[in-house]
Each structure stands twice: as C-alpha cells, then as structure tokens.
Design a protein around this motif. Structure first.
Motif, PDB file in Angstrom:
ATOM      1  N   ALA A   1       0.835  -1.205   0.000  1.00  0.00           N
ATOM      2  CA  ALA A   1       0.000   0.000   0.000  1.00  0.00           C
ATOM      3  C   ALA A   1       0.872   1.258   0.000  1.00  0.00           C
ATOM      4  N   VAL A   2       1.957   1.237   0.774  1.00  0.00           N
ATOM      5  CA  VAL A   2       2.851   2.398   0.812  1.00  0.00           C
ATOM      6  C   VAL A   2       3.518   2.579  -0.552  1.00  0.00           C
ATOM      7  N   ALA A   3       3.940   1.461  -1.163  1.00  0.00           N
ATOM      8  CA  ALA A   3       4.554   1.546  -2.488  1.00  0.00           C
ATOM      9  C   ALA A   3       3.574   2.165  -3.485  1.00  0.00           C
ATOM     10  N   TYR A   4       2.317   1.747  -3.410  1.00  0.00           N
ATOM     11  CA  TYR A   4       1.291   2.311  -4.294  1.00  0.00           C
ATOM     12  C   TYR A   4       1.141   3.806  -4.044  1.00  0.00           C
ATOM     13  N   PHE A   5       1.070   4.172  -2.769  1.00  0.00           N
ATOM     14  CA  PHE A   5       0.926   5.583  -2.389  1.00  0.00           C
ATOM     15  C   PHE A   5       2.080   6.421  -2.946  1.00  0.00           C
ATOM     16  N   MET A   6       3.309   5.896  -2.801  1.00  0.00           N
ATOM     17  CA  MET A   6       4.477   6.652  -3.259  1.00  0.00           C
ATOM     18  C   MET A   6       4.488   6.820  -4.780  1.00  0.00           C
TER      19      MET A   6
ATOM     20  N   ALA B   1       4.334  11.466  -5.116  1.00  0.00           N
ATOM     21  CA  ALA B   1       5.252  12.036  -6.107  1.00  0.00           C
ATOM     22  C   ALA B   1       6.033  13.190  -5.491  1.00  0.00           C
ATOM     23  N   ALA B   2       5.337  14.008  -4.691  1.00  0.00           N
ATOM     24  CA  ALA B   2       6.022  15.125  -4.023  1.00  0.00           C
ATOM     25  C   ALA B   2       7.107  14.599  -3.095  1.00  0.00           C
ATOM     26  N   MET B   3       6.813  13.478  -2.407  1.00  0.00           N
ATOM     27  CA  MET B   3       7.803  12.895  -1.511  1.00  0.00           C
ATOM     28  C   MET B   3       9.022  12.411  -2.290  1.00  0.00           C
TER      29      MET B   3
END
Lengths: 287, 233
Positions: free
Chosen positions: A155-160, A167-169
């Motif tokens: 889920a974190v990979a998807y979020f990133m 994308a901002a991160m």
C-alpha cells in the motif's frame, strides 16, 4: 537438523516481514527528509503499549487495534514533526541527532512511569494455533502478521508511486530545490512523510502484540533491527527491503534455533557489519 | 515582468544590489555576466527560492514580491534551474507530471502529448529513469518540465552549461522554436554570450550584483566592453 533449519527459516521469514514494515518507516523518513529518527524503535514500543491499552479496554484482538493506533500515531508523528523535527532541519546534524535521541530517552522514561517495568501482553487473540505446510508447522498469528505487513508495504509503495503526495515525496527526496520550484511545500511534504513513517509502527505494534509482550526498553531492539534491514536493503527499493527483512529475520531465528537465544541479535549484527563493510550502499539500493 | 530595486542574498551575504529591469510580454531578455555576478541568485529570487531583502517584483500586473513558488507556477512563471536538475530517480513521464504539481488541471489539456511531439526523444524514453538520460536529454527534460504548466514566462538558467557545442545548437534551436510557437516571454541567463545575444532582443549585463549596462542585442554586440570582456574579440 535440516528440518529444524527449514522450520527456523520459515519463522524467520515471517518475522522478517514485520521488520521490513518497521524499516519501511525509517526508510521513507531517511530517504525523503534525510533525517535519522533514532526514536523509531521506541515508536514501535509506544505503539505496542497503545495496542495493549486499547486491546484491554475495548476487548479487541491485537490485530484490530491499529484501526485506532494508526490514526493516533499519524497525529503523534505530526506533533513530533512540527514540535521537534521541523526545527532541526536546517541545523547542524548533531542537533538533529540530539533531538531524536532525546526523544527516544523521553519516550522510554515515559513508558516506565506510565506502565512500570513489568512487561505487558494481551490476554487473548482469536488468531490461534498453527497449521501445516509440507509437514512444517506455521504459527497462524505469525503468518497473519506477515501477510498484513506485506499488504501495508504494498500500500505504501502504491501511495508513493501513484499519488500526488507520493510524487512530491519522491521529488523532494531527489532534489529539494527543484521540488520547491514545482510548488512542493516541503514542510508539508516532510510532515506527511514523518507521520506516515510513524504510523507504520502502529501496524507493526499491533501485529507484534498478537504474539509477544512489550516492555519499556524493547524499542531499542526494533530500532537497531530496522537499521540493519535498511542498511542491507539500501534506499529506494521495496523488494530489496522485503528481502532484507527476510534475511534479518532468518539470521535472528537461526541464531535462536541453533545457538544461544540470549544472543539473538548477534547474527544480525554480524551481517550488518559485514554488509556495511563490503557493500555500504546496501545489497539492493540505488544511492 | 518588472523588477524594481531588488536586493537579495543568502543569510547575511548580500549578492544583488539595487537590480532593476523589465521584460515586455513575449520579449526575450538575456542577463549576461561573469561567473559569480549573481545571475543565478537573480532567477532564484524571482522564483521565490531565495528571499529578497528589499525591492519589488511585478508580473502581469500583479505584485509578486514574496509569493510562494506554487503560486508563481499558477501565475505562469517557470524556472528551469542550472543544469536542468530533473528528478534523477523518477521516470521521464513522472518528471513531466511533477511540472504540473501546482496546476494539475493542465494535464487534461493534452500538454504532455504536445511536448512529446516537440521532444520525440522524451517520448521514446518516457518510462526510463531520468538518471539514465544523457546531458542533452536531461536539459530537454528540464525545459519540457518547465513548460508543462503552460507558463507565460520561462526563466532559463544557463541551458548551455556542460553541453557539447552541437548539443547547445540543438537546445537553442528548440528554445527558439518553442518561444515562437508558444508565444513565451523568456528570461535567459547565459555565460555563453554569443548564444544569448542571438536569442535575445535585449540584454542586461550583471557584474558584482549590479546591472552595469543595458541595451538591444545589436547595440551590445557593437559595444567595446562586451566585445572585450564577453565575446573575446
């Protein structure tokens, strides 16, 4: 002998997924903000106590408690960011180090004051017993914890990769000035990064409480373990992080199986030092 | 675009002293000057990366003094920083999308397809990480990323830096074509004075943080000072 070893490897790999989840938190904070949060392991300890308190009060299973501890840790992460981390960003590195080490000591002392020295555990879990795969015993609670860890890592990979905030991160991680030019407000991006990294410890804490107890000094172990995982993985590779988590989990588990369980971190540190020596950028990393 | 009495610098180190100039709509203006004259600081100050100590900035009738970078993007100002600085660990397409971070609605206008038509090499490499691109491709990517938000004015910080001469020609041809096609206002900073004078209609000379000369590119090319110090004639 081989069977015991395979049994140990299975246990280790499952445990390693939780380590990977914890390390993912430290990895995004370090990768995006270049901040080393020495208190990360104590966030895990704090989350475990929260799971204990909520699980006891609401008669919830440990695995359910992240429903509440996740948002609590998100807010806790935001508070810590704006109160402490944000003020250390443009300071000397040593100031940052003192701030997060100080936070670590404070959290441990607070846990001692609130919950005293004795370990706490949740009484009952509806995830009981074990099942068999190819003749090997697998503890159901560990299996469930590993699966949930992997789901959240994905889920974190998807979020990133798929959201504007992610994308901002990534952009801030690559080039802060260029990201600012695109209109990224780095204070906000950093706050979100830190809160997300912290909230991942809530998931890990709940999962850990489904099969083990917590004590006020236990955080340091998770802190070191996640550093070992990160050092092995390097920055920027999620599959690398999962593999590194598995390696650390297996090293720990085999040490416990074949040697002295008291020195369970010995094998982990041996690998840690070896990797830092031979491949300082990690086995799978990019930077 | 108008800059009035700008003072700026880093911390307590002043870099720019009382810098004033203007750029008309759809005009190309170059600021030339030696290394360390404050050219990059000037662009960074306009883009909001460096805080100005005093002075005022106007763009398109708005007072933009102290405006945050995301608001500047929305108003139509884009900066392509020195060396391009694409996001190395992001794909080409993700780099371009980041150009729309403060103005996401532009992605629905087909701007990426338009840019891919102008920069076909970026389309071929859309999925590749920016770090795998060559120097020229990186500069193209940076320019394209700056154009995604459909700015009215683009500021270019030494687009020729570190590129082989034939690539510099190619980059400048692209910039020229883009400017004419999109009706852009261009503020160009360049050490490579020949290219600057060729592209720009007017030119300012920045030395030691002050503007010491200004004039049309033709006048500049004829000036003894410029010939001696900048064109090496």
């Amino acid at each position: 002998m081989t069977e015991t070893a395979i049994q140990g490897i299975i246990t280790g790999v499952l445990m390693g997924m939780i380590y990977a989840l914890i390390a993912l938190g430290i990895s995004i904070i370090f990768g995006v903000m270049n901040v080393v949060n020495f208190a990360h392991g104590d966030f895990v300890m704090f989350s475990m106590y929260l799971s204990y308190v909520l699980g006891t009060a609401l008669v919830w299973d440990a695995v359910q408690t992240p429903l509440l501890t996740f948002p609590i840790l998100l807010i806790f992460g935001l508070i810590v960011y704006y109160l402490i981390i944000d003020r250390t960003l443009r300071q000397l590195y040593v100031v940052q180090l003192a701030a997060t080490v100080g936070l670590q000591i404070m959290m441990r002392a607070a846990a001692l004051v609130i919950w005293r020295g004795q370990p706490r555990a949740l009484q009952y879990s509806f995830i009981q017993g074990n099942f068999e795969i190819f003749g090997f015993q697998v503890l159901t609670s560990r299996f469930v914890a590993a699966v949930i860890s992997l789901i959240f890592i994905a889920a974190v990979a998807y979020f990133m990769n798929k959201t504007w905030a992610g994308a901002a991160m990534r952009a801030a991680s690559d080039d802060l000035d260029a990201a600012t030019l695109m209109g990224v407000n780095y204070h906000r991006t950093y706050a979100l990064t830190f809160a997300l990294g912290s909230a991942l410890t809530a998931i890990a804490g709940g999962l850990l409480m489904s099969f083990q107890q917590t004590d006020p000094v236990g955080g340091i172990r998770f802190g070191f373990l996640s550093w070992c995982v990160l050092a092995l993985a390097g920055l920027g590779s999620i599959p690398g992080l999962i593999a590194a988590g598995a390696i650390v989990g297996v090293a720990e588990s085999l040490q416990v199986t074949f040697f002295n369980p008291q020195g369970r971190l010995l094998a982990v540190y041996a690998i840690f030092i070896l990797v830092l020596w031979l491949k300082p950028r990690g086995l799978f990393g990019r930077k | 675009m108008q800059v009035k009495g700008l003072h700026s610098g880093y911390g307590k180190v002043p870099i720019l002293h009382d810098v004033s100039f203007h750029i008309d709509e759809r005009e190309t203006v170059a600021v030339i000057g030696p290394n360390g004259a404050g050219k990059s600081t000037l662009l960074k100050t306009i883009a909001g990366l460096v805080k100005l100590t005093s002075g005022e900035l106007y763009f398109d009738g708005h007072n933009i003094t102290g405006t945050s970078p995301d608001q500047l993007v929305r108003l139509g100002i884009a900066l392509v920083p020195e060396g391009g600085r694409p996001f190395a660990n992001m794909s080409v397409i993700d780099n371009l999308r980041m150009g729309a971070y403060s103005k996401r609605e532009v992605l629905k206008t087909g701007v990426l397809d338009e840019l891919f038509e102008i920069f076909p090499r970026l389309k071929e490499r859309a999925k590749q990480m920016a770090r795998t691109l060559s120097g020229g491709e990186r500069q193209m990517l940076a320019i394209a990323r700056g154009l995604v938000s459909r700015p009215k004015m683009i500021m270019l910080d030494e687009p020729s830096l570190g590129l082989a001469p034939n690539l510099v020609d190619e980059i400048y041809e692209k910039i020229c074509a883009l400017r004419n096609e999109l009706g852009l206002t261009v503020l160009l900073i360049e050490q490579n004075t020949n290219y600057a004078l060729e592209l720009a209609s007017r030119c300012y000379v920045l030395e030691n943080g002050r503007i010491v000369m200004e004039g049309s590119s033709a006048e500049m090319s004829g000036s003894e000072h410029i010939k001696k110090h900048y064109l090496g004639l």
